[in-house]
Structure formats: structure tokens, C-alpha cells
Design a protein around this motif. Structure first.
Motif, PDB file in Angstrom:
ATOM      1  N   ASP A 412       0.845  -1.211   0.000  1.00 43.34           N
ATOM      2  CA  ASP A 412       0.000   0.000   0.000  1.00 43.34           C
ATOM      3  C   ASP A 412       0.870   1.246   0.000  1.00 43.34           C
ATOM      4  N   ASN A 413       1.848   1.239   0.932  1.00 42.08           N
ATOM      5  CA  ASN A 413       2.715   2.415   1.063  1.00 42.08           C
ATOM      6  C   ASN A 413       3.545   2.639  -0.189  1.00 42.08           C
ATOM      7  N   ALA A 414       4.082   1.522  -0.738  1.00 49.14           N
ATOM      8  CA  ALA A 414       4.916   1.655  -1.935  1.00 49.14           C
ATOM      9  C   ALA A 414       4.088   2.254  -3.079  1.00 49.14           C
ATOM     10  N   VAL A 415       2.780   1.941  -3.102  1.00 48.84           N
ATOM     11  CA  VAL A 415       1.897   2.488  -4.139  1.00 48.84           C
ATOM     12  C   VAL A 415       1.545   3.945  -3.824  1.00 48.84           C
ATOM     13  N   LYS A 416       1.311   4.186  -2.498  1.00 46.92           N
ATOM     14  CA  LYS A 416       0.876   5.534  -2.085  1.00 46.92           C
ATOM     15  C   LYS A 416       1.963   6.588  -2.246  1.00 46.92           C
ATOM     16  N   TYR A 417       3.215   6.174  -1.902  1.00 50.48           N
ATOM     17  CA  TYR A 417       4.267   7.193  -1.826  1.00 50.48           C
ATOM     18  C   TYR A 417       5.155   7.217  -3.073  1.00 50.48           C
ATOM     19  N   THR A 418       4.494   7.091  -4.254  1.00 46.09           N
ATOM     20  CA  THR A 418       5.263   7.168  -5.511  1.00 46.09           C
ATOM     21  C   THR A 418       5.666   8.622  -5.756  1.00 46.09           C
ATOM     22  N   GLU A 442      10.847  -2.951  -2.379  1.00 48.16           N
ATOM     23  CA  GLU A 442      11.621  -1.791  -2.809  1.00 48.16           C
ATOM     24  C   GLU A 442      10.772  -0.930  -3.742  1.00 48.16           C
ATOM     25  N   ASP A 443      10.780   0.397  -3.483  1.00 49.03           N
ATOM     26  CA  ASP A 443      10.075   1.292  -4.420  1.00 49.03           C
ATOM     27  C   ASP A 443      11.014   2.406  -4.846  1.00 49.03           C
ATOM     28  N   ASN A 444      10.612   3.117  -5.913  1.00 50.06           N
ATOM     29  CA  ASN A 444      11.416   4.261  -6.363  1.00 50.06           C
ATOM     30  C   ASN A 444      10.637   5.545  -6.105  1.00 50.06           C
ATOM     31  N   LYS A 455      11.267   7.199  13.167  1.00 50.47           N
ATOM     32  CA  LYS A 455       9.979   7.691  13.688  1.00 50.47           C
ATOM     33  C   LYS A 455       8.784   7.086  12.975  1.00 50.47           C
ATOM     34  N   ILE A 456       8.962   6.678  11.701  1.00 59.49           N
ATOM     35  CA  ILE A 456       7.786   6.220  10.948  1.00 59.49           C
ATOM     36  C   ILE A 456       7.152   4.971  11.559  1.00 59.49           C
ATOM     37  N   PHE A 457       7.911   4.282  12.469  1.00 56.16           N
ATOM     38  CA  PHE A 457       7.331   3.090  13.096  1.00 56.16           C
ATOM     39  C   PHE A 457       6.555   3.451  14.361  1.00 56.16           C
ATOM     40  N   PHE A 460       0.866   6.720  14.862  1.00 57.25           N
ATOM     41  CA  PHE A 460       0.312   7.925  14.234  1.00 57.25           C
ATOM     42  C   PHE A 460       1.352   8.831  13.597  1.00 57.25           C
ATOM     43  N   HIS A 461       2.554   8.293  13.332  1.00 53.25           N
ATOM     44  CA  HIS A 461       3.556   9.177  12.743  1.00 53.25           C
ATOM     45  C   HIS A 461       3.364   9.240  11.237  1.00 53.25           C
ATOM     46  N   GLN A 462       3.038  10.443  10.750  1.00 53.72           N
ATOM     47  CA  GLN A 462       2.887  10.650   9.309  1.00 53.72           C
ATOM     48  C   GLN A 462       3.753  11.834   8.922  1.00 53.72           C
ATOM     49  N   LEU A 463       4.423  11.700   7.790  1.00 52.32           N
ATOM     50  CA  LEU A 463       5.309  12.796   7.396  1.00 52.32           C
ATOM     51  C   LEU A 463       4.519  13.920   6.722  1.00 52.32           C
ATOM     52  N   GLU A 464       3.565  13.545   5.880  1.00 54.78           N
ATOM     53  CA  GLU A 464       2.792  14.583   5.196  1.00 54.78           C
ATOM     54  C   GLU A 464       1.307  14.243   5.296  1.00 54.78           C
ATOM     55  N   GLY A 470      -3.790   8.833   5.051  1.00 49.99           N
ATOM     56  CA  GLY A 470      -3.306   7.650   5.769  1.00 49.99           C
ATOM     57  C   GLY A 470      -3.629   7.803   7.237  1.00 49.99           C
ATOM     58  N   GLU A 471      -3.390   6.742   8.007  1.00 53.24           N
ATOM     59  CA  GLU A 471      -3.688   6.790   9.436  1.00 53.24           C
ATOM     60  C   GLU A 471      -2.426   6.874  10.278  1.00 53.24           C
ATOM     61  N   GLY A 472      -1.281   6.612   9.650  1.00 59.31           N
ATOM     62  CA  GLY A 472      -0.035   6.587  10.409  1.00 59.31           C
ATOM     63  C   GLY A 472       0.021   5.398  11.343  1.00 59.31           C
ATOM     64  N   MET A 473      -0.708   4.346  10.991  1.00 59.48           N
ATOM     65  CA  MET A 473      -0.768   3.159  11.856  1.00 59.48           C
ATOM     66  C   MET A 473      -0.116   1.935  11.223  1.00 59.48           C
ATOM     67  N   GLY A 474      -0.053   1.918   9.888  1.00 62.60           N
ATOM     68  CA  GLY A 474       0.360   0.710   9.163  1.00 62.60           C
ATOM     69  C   GLY A 474       1.698   0.161   9.641  1.00 62.60           C
ATOM     70  N   LEU A 475       2.699   1.024   9.727  1.00 63.50           N
ATOM     71  CA  LEU A 475       4.037   0.539  10.096  1.00 63.50           C
ATOM     72  C   LEU A 475       4.106   0.185  11.580  1.00 63.50           C
ATOM     73  N   THR A 476       3.333   0.911  12.411  1.00 55.39           N
ATOM     74  CA  THR A 476       3.299   0.590  13.844  1.00 55.39           C
ATOM     75  C   THR A 476       2.744  -0.821  14.024  1.00 55.39           C
TER      76      THR A 476
HETATM   77  P1  ADP Z   1       0.328   5.796   6.702  1.00 55.10           P
HETATM   78  O1  ADP Z   1       0.888   5.341   5.431  1.00 55.10           O
HETATM   79  O2  ADP Z   1      -1.050   5.352   6.939  1.00 55.10           O
HETATM   80  O3  ADP Z   1       0.529   7.255   6.950  1.00 55.10           O
HETATM   81  P2  ADP Z   1       2.333   4.149   7.901  1.00 55.10           P
HETATM   82  O4  ADP Z   1       2.557   3.782   9.338  1.00 55.10           O
HETATM   83  O5  ADP Z   1       2.139   3.052   6.949  1.00 55.10           O
HETATM   84  O6  ADP Z   1       1.126   5.134   7.895  1.00 55.10           O
HETATM   85  O7  ADP Z   1       3.566   5.027   7.437  1.00 55.10           O
HETATM   86  C1  ADP Z   1       4.021   6.080   8.269  1.00 55.10           C
HETATM   87  C2  ADP Z   1       4.710   7.133   7.445  1.00 55.10           C
HETATM   88  O8  ADP Z   1       5.912   6.606   6.861  1.00 55.10           O
HETATM   89  C3  ADP Z   1       3.900   7.577   6.247  1.00 55.10           C
HETATM   90  O9  ADP Z   1       3.016   8.589   6.613  1.00 55.10           O
HETATM   91  C4  ADP Z   1       4.957   8.058   5.296  1.00 55.10           C
HETATM   92  O10 ADP Z   1       5.328   9.361   5.601  1.00 55.10           O
HETATM   93  C5  ADP Z   1       6.143   7.161   5.580  1.00 55.10           C
HETATM   94  N1  ADP Z   1       6.234   6.045   4.608  1.00 55.10           N
HETATM   95  C6  ADP Z   1       5.810   4.785   4.776  1.00 55.10           C
HETATM   96  N2  ADP Z   1       6.089   4.027   3.677  1.00 55.10           N
HETATM   97  C7  ADP Z   1       6.746   4.820   2.817  1.00 55.10           C
HETATM   98  C8  ADP Z   1       7.303   4.626   1.498  1.00 55.10           C
HETATM   99  N3  ADP Z   1       7.273   3.457   0.878  1.00 55.10           N
HETATM  100  N4  ADP Z   1       7.906   5.693   0.915  1.00 55.10           N
HETATM  101  C9  ADP Z   1       7.946   6.890   1.539  1.00 55.10           C
HETATM  102  N5  ADP Z   1       7.430   7.128   2.764  1.00 55.10           N
HETATM  103  C10 ADP Z   1       6.827   6.123   3.397  1.00 55.10           C
END
Ligand code: ADP
Length: 507
Positions: A412-418, A442-444, A455-457, A460-464, A470-476
Motif C-alpha cells: 500500500d505504502n509503496a503504491v501511495k508514496y510514488t 523496494e520502491d522508487n 519515527k515512521i514506526f 500515528f507518525h505521518q510525514l505529510e 493515511g492513518e499513520g498506523m500501518g508501520l506501527t
Molecule cells: P500511513 O501510510 O497510513 O501514513 P504508515 O505507518 O504506513 O502510515 O507510514 C508512516 C509514514 O511513513 C507515512 O506517513 C509516510 O510518511 C512514511 N512512509 C511509509 N512508507 C513509505 C514509502 N514506501 N515511501 C515513503 N514514505 C513512506
């Protein structure tokens, strides 16, 4: 020629006829009472050269008279056998010889000559020196060893007797162990008498059976504590017991176990609190949302009523900004806050549920799982024109529904953060490392800056948060799932280039 000369001649003839002195492995020479050399066997000649007919002190020592320490001279004085050791430089370095001189007597018992045997004892001497050196080294090792050492030997009456110890033994047991020398193991250490130790030590000393304990615990004050013992034979009938006091280590292990158990309980409690609060907080939230909607309907009714009512324009002008702008704006904020809070509570709820979820660990066909996950994302992948490439990956052990959730999140993330700058490409691969299977997504895409990679783990940590939904929960959640699987998740990423998310699982 006198009688003595005749006797000597007869003896020499016999010796030479039978060659008996050639067969001996030692150098043999015979000297008459004037120290004249009258016979040398070949070995003797090889040692000192051939000197038959010459005087021994001249030939061997380059002296004009007989040497004081000459064993043959002593034989002539007291008629007894004399032995001495000498060293002499040879081509191979310093050589050592043992010289034994004995009298040669005639029929009447008169000493008529001295017979001297010379044995090369260089090898013995060197072996002796090597033994002394290795014993010294052994003593150094024994003394420097952090392990306590007790030495025992079997006596002829079948008693196993304490024969020595090292400094570490004194330090570990807090006593001077030399007091036990000469005592049997049972006398030296009464608490050991009833244990298996004496028998094990006996087996080590007599049969060479090594004994290694992981831990042996004594309650008796003389040797209270937990020890690691290794007993082994040093030579037949002798043995060494090496021991280490691991009481503190065991205490620390026990404490660690207690803390881990406590942590587990606290974690469970925390999860329970999270579950109850997030669950219970949702019902008032549903009320806020419901009554918010009610307010919107009422507001619409109010607006219609006011529009149609016969109200003075001056009052309408006052009411309209309130009911058409201020209240709707406040209601909008209430609605978005409610949905944000709802999302957060759902996140906490799903995280708290993870701890209670009973894992079913199986071997997972990871190739099948990866292609299912890619297939389920096919629509989005095609829509965004993202190229995917899945290599052959090793199987891993885990709960298939939870592991599926981890990799679905990562995809999901690899697709979302293209990155809009370039066509998307995702590569899934894997390898085996010791007893772990490691997978890489791996994504580009946009990549993650180094300061955010840890921090991304976090929850609720989301960069943008505003740009990408997103919910900022997936990686946690992925992190928590892998923690419970004795696995790991980590990231390597470069901002503007792409990310590689790694997951390891027991293989
Ligand atoms: P979500 O995607 O719902 O915000 P995640 O816990 O999955 O929450 O990811 C946390 C944050 O990590 C994302 O908000 C994003 O900023 C960063 N991130 C995760 N996966 C990627 C990725 N493949 N490329 C770039 N940034 C990513």
C-alpha cells in the motif's frame, strides 16, 4: 707383554670377534690403567673421532694429564661404577651425553681397564626441558585462569586426594584451598560427599570421562552458590576440576525473567486500558457525530424558516452570517475532528487487539502470498502505471493472516508514496540469512529522510498527513506483528530516490 696385557688382548679379541659392543646403541670405549684408549666401537668413534692408541685426556680434552672429574679415574680409585653428564658443542648445537664408567676386572678381580659408555641424551634432555617449560606455562595458565581449579589424584588405596589449586579457586571460594592438600574430596568438601561429584571426578581421573555441568547449585555455606564445572583427566589417575561461580549471572537471569514477566503483564494491562478507553470513547463520539448531524438538519430547517419568515431585513442581515457561515463552519470543524478522532480510536483499538490475537504459526508459501497481494493491488497498480517485479522468495514461519497484513501495508505504502517525477516501479525480493528469511519491498518513490526513518514506526507518525491520506498506523502495526513473530522490520531509504522496507521472519 705381561699378564694384564694378555688378558686385555684376550678380552678385546673376544669383543671384536663377537661384535657385541657394536650392537649396543651407546658409544663404548675401553681405556687401560694408563688411560690409553685400547678400544672404541663405531658409535664412540662417531662421537669423538678415532683415537685408539692415544691417551684419553689428550685425545678428548687436549690436556697433558688426566682430568679431575674423569669417571674412569674414579673407577680406578674405588672400583665402583660412576656416571656423569656432560655437554659438548656439536654440529647440531649443544649435545648432552651421559658417561658411565665401570671397571673391567681380570680373573683375580684386579681392575685391568675402565670401560666407558657414552650415551647421547640430547633428545631426552630437550624433552625434559620442553616438559619443564610446558609445566611452567601450564602453571602460568592455571594461575592466570579466571576459572577456579582443583587438582586431584587417585592414590593406590583408591582414595581421590586433593593435590592443588589455583588463585582463582581461593578467590571464588573465599578460602585458602592449600589447606585441603592431602585430604580426600569428601574430607575437604563435606557438602560434596553425598553428591555425584566424587564419582564424576573419579571417572574423570581413572577413565578419562570428562564431565561438564551447565549449572550445579549448592546450599551449604562452604560452597554456596551456582557453579559451572568442567572436570577432565590430565594424565591417568589425575584430574582437574575447573569451576566458575555463576551465582550473580543466575541471579541476573532470574531478575531479567521476572522483569520480562512483569513487562508482559504491564503490556497486557496497557493493552486492556487502550482497548477499553478506545472502545468506550467511541460511543460518546458517535453521539457527538449524530447530534452534530442533527444540528445540521436543524440549521437547514432554521435557514428555510428564516428565509420565509417575515423578519425585518436588519435582523436577517445580523442572523444570516451566523447561520450561514459561522455555525456551518463550526459544524464542519466538529465533523472533521470527529472523523479524525474516530480514525485515531480505531487505530488504537486495532493495535490493542493485536496483543490479544492468538497467533497460529505455520510455514507460509511466501511466493503465493506475495503474488496474491500484488494481484489484490492490481487495479491501483495499473491505474498508476506502476511496474511490479516479484522475484522468487523463501518461505517463512508466521501467522499467515497477520503476515499478509504486514506485506499488504508495505505494498500500500509503496503504491501511495510514488514520486510524480518518474514512473513507479516496485520490486519484491527475498533471501535466507542464517535461520531467518528476509524480504524486501523496494520502491522508487519519494523516499524518507534519515531523521524520519526511525519515527515512521511510531504510532500515528505521518510525514505529510495533509497531502496523502493515511492513518499513520500501518508501520506501527507491522512492527508490533513482527515483534510477536520474533521477526523484524527496518527501512533503508534515500529522500527523492526510493525506499527499501525489509522484513525478517524465522525460516
Ligand atoms: P500511513 O501510510 O497510513 O501514513 P504508515 O505507518 O504506513 O502510515 O507510514 C508512516 C509514514 O511513513 C507515512 O506517513 C509516510 O510518511 C512514511 N512512509 C511509509 N512508507 C513509505 C514509502 N514506501 N515511501 C515513503 N514514505 C513512506
Amino acid at each position: 707383554m705381561n699378564d694384564t696385557d694378555n688378558t686385555i688382548k684376550t678380552i678385546l679379541n673376544k669383543i671384536e670377534d663377537h661384535g657385541i659392543l657394536e650392537a649396543i646403541g651407546d658409544g663404548i670405549s675401553i681405556q687401560d690403567r694408563n688411560y690409553r684408549i685400547i678400544y672404541q666401537n663405531q658409535i664412540h668413534k662417531d662421537f669423538v673421532g678415532e683415537h685408539i692408541g692415544g691417551y684419553c685426556y689428550k685425545a678428548y680434552e687436549k690436556r697433558e694429564s688426566v682430568c679431575d672429574a674423569c669417571p674412569v679415574a674414579r673407577v680406578f680409585q674405588d672400583g665402583k661404577t660412576h656416571t656423569e653428564q656432560r655437554s659438548a658443542p656439536t654440529e647440531q648445537g649443544l649435545s648432552y651425553f651421559e658417561i658411565t664408567a665401570s671397571p673391567l676386572k681380570d680373573m683375580k678381580g684386579q681392575i685391568i681397564a675402565g670401560i666407558e659408555s657414552v650415551r647421547d641424551i640430547t633428545n631426552n634432555k630437550k624433552a625434559e626441558e620442553a616438559l619443564i617449560e610446558s609445566e611452567a606455562k601450564f602453571r602460568n595458565v592455571v594461575e592466570a585462569s579466571p576459572m577456579g581449579m582443583h587438582m586431584y589424584q587417585m592414590e593406590s588405596d583408591d582414595r581421590l586426594v586433593f593435590s592443588g589449586s589455583n588463585r582463582a579457586a581461593d578467590q571464588i571460594l573465599g578460602v585458602d584451598n592449600s589447606q585441603f592438600i592431602g585430604k580426600t574430596i569428601e574430607e575437604a568438601f563435606p557438602p560434596l560427599a553425598a553428591s555425584e561429584v566424587p564419582e564424576r571426578y573419579r571417572c574423570a581421573a581413572t577413565q578419562g570421562e570428562s564431565w561438564f555441568t551447565e549449572q550445579i547449585t549448592y546450599e551449604h555455606e562452604q560452597i554456596a552458590g551456582a557453579y559451572l564445572v568442567h572436570a577432565f583427566q590430565t594424565e591417568p589417575g589425575k584430574m582437574v576440576a575447573m569451576f566458575l561461580d555463576i551465582t550473580e549471572k543466575k541471579k541476573a537471569e532470574k531478575e531479567q525473567k521476572r522483569l520480562t514477566a512483569e513487562l508482559l503483564i504491564k503490556n497486557k494491562e496497557l493493552e486492556q486500558v487502550l482497548y477499553v478507553t478506545s472502545h468506550d470513547l467511541r460511543s460518546p463520539l458517535v453521539n457527538v457525530e449524530g447530534y452534530g448531524r442533527e444540528l445540521e438538519y436543524s440549521l437547514k430547517d432554521l435557514m428555510i424558516s428564516i428565509d420565509h419568515a417575515d423578519v425585518p431585513t436588519s435582523i436577517k442581515d445580523k442572523i444570516n452570517p451566523i447561520i450561514k457561515e459561522e455555525i456551518p463552519e463550526s459544524l464542519h470543524y466538529i465533523r472533521t475532528s470527529v472523523s479524525k478522532m474516530d480514525m485515531l480510536l480505531r487505530g488504537i483499538l486495532s493495535l490493542s487487539r493485536l496483543g490479544r490475537y492468538e497467533l497460529t504459526i505455520d510455514e507460509i508459501d511466501m511466493n503465493a502470498m506475495m503474488s496474491d497481494i500484488v494481484d489484490s493491488h492490481r487495479f491501483k497498480l495499473n491505474e498508476l502505471n506502476i511496474k511490479t517485479d516479484v522475484s522468487n522468495v523463501p518461505n517463512g514461519k508466521g501467522d499467515s493472516s497477520q503476515i499478509n497484513q504486514v506485506f499488504s501495508n508495505l505494498l500500500d505504502n509503496a503504491v501511495k508514496y510514488t514520486d510524480a517525477e518518474r514512473p513507479g516501479a516496485i520490486h519484491i525480493s527475498g533471501y535466507t540469512d542464517k535461520n531467518q528469511s528476509v524480504y524486501c519491498i523496494e520502491d522508487n518513490g519519494i523516499g524518507i529522510s534519515p531523521e524520519h526513518q526511525e519515527k515512521i514506526f511510531e504510532i500515528f507518525h505521518q510525514l505529510e498527513p495533509d497531502r496523502i491520506k493515511g492513518e499513520g498506523m500501518g508501520l506501527t502495526i507491522a512492527h508490533r506483528i513482527l515483534e510477536r513473530h520474533n521477526g523484524k522490520i527496518w527501512v533503508k531509504s534515500e529522500l527523492g530516490k526510493g525506499s527499501r522496507f525489509f522484513v525478517s521472519l524465522p525460516s
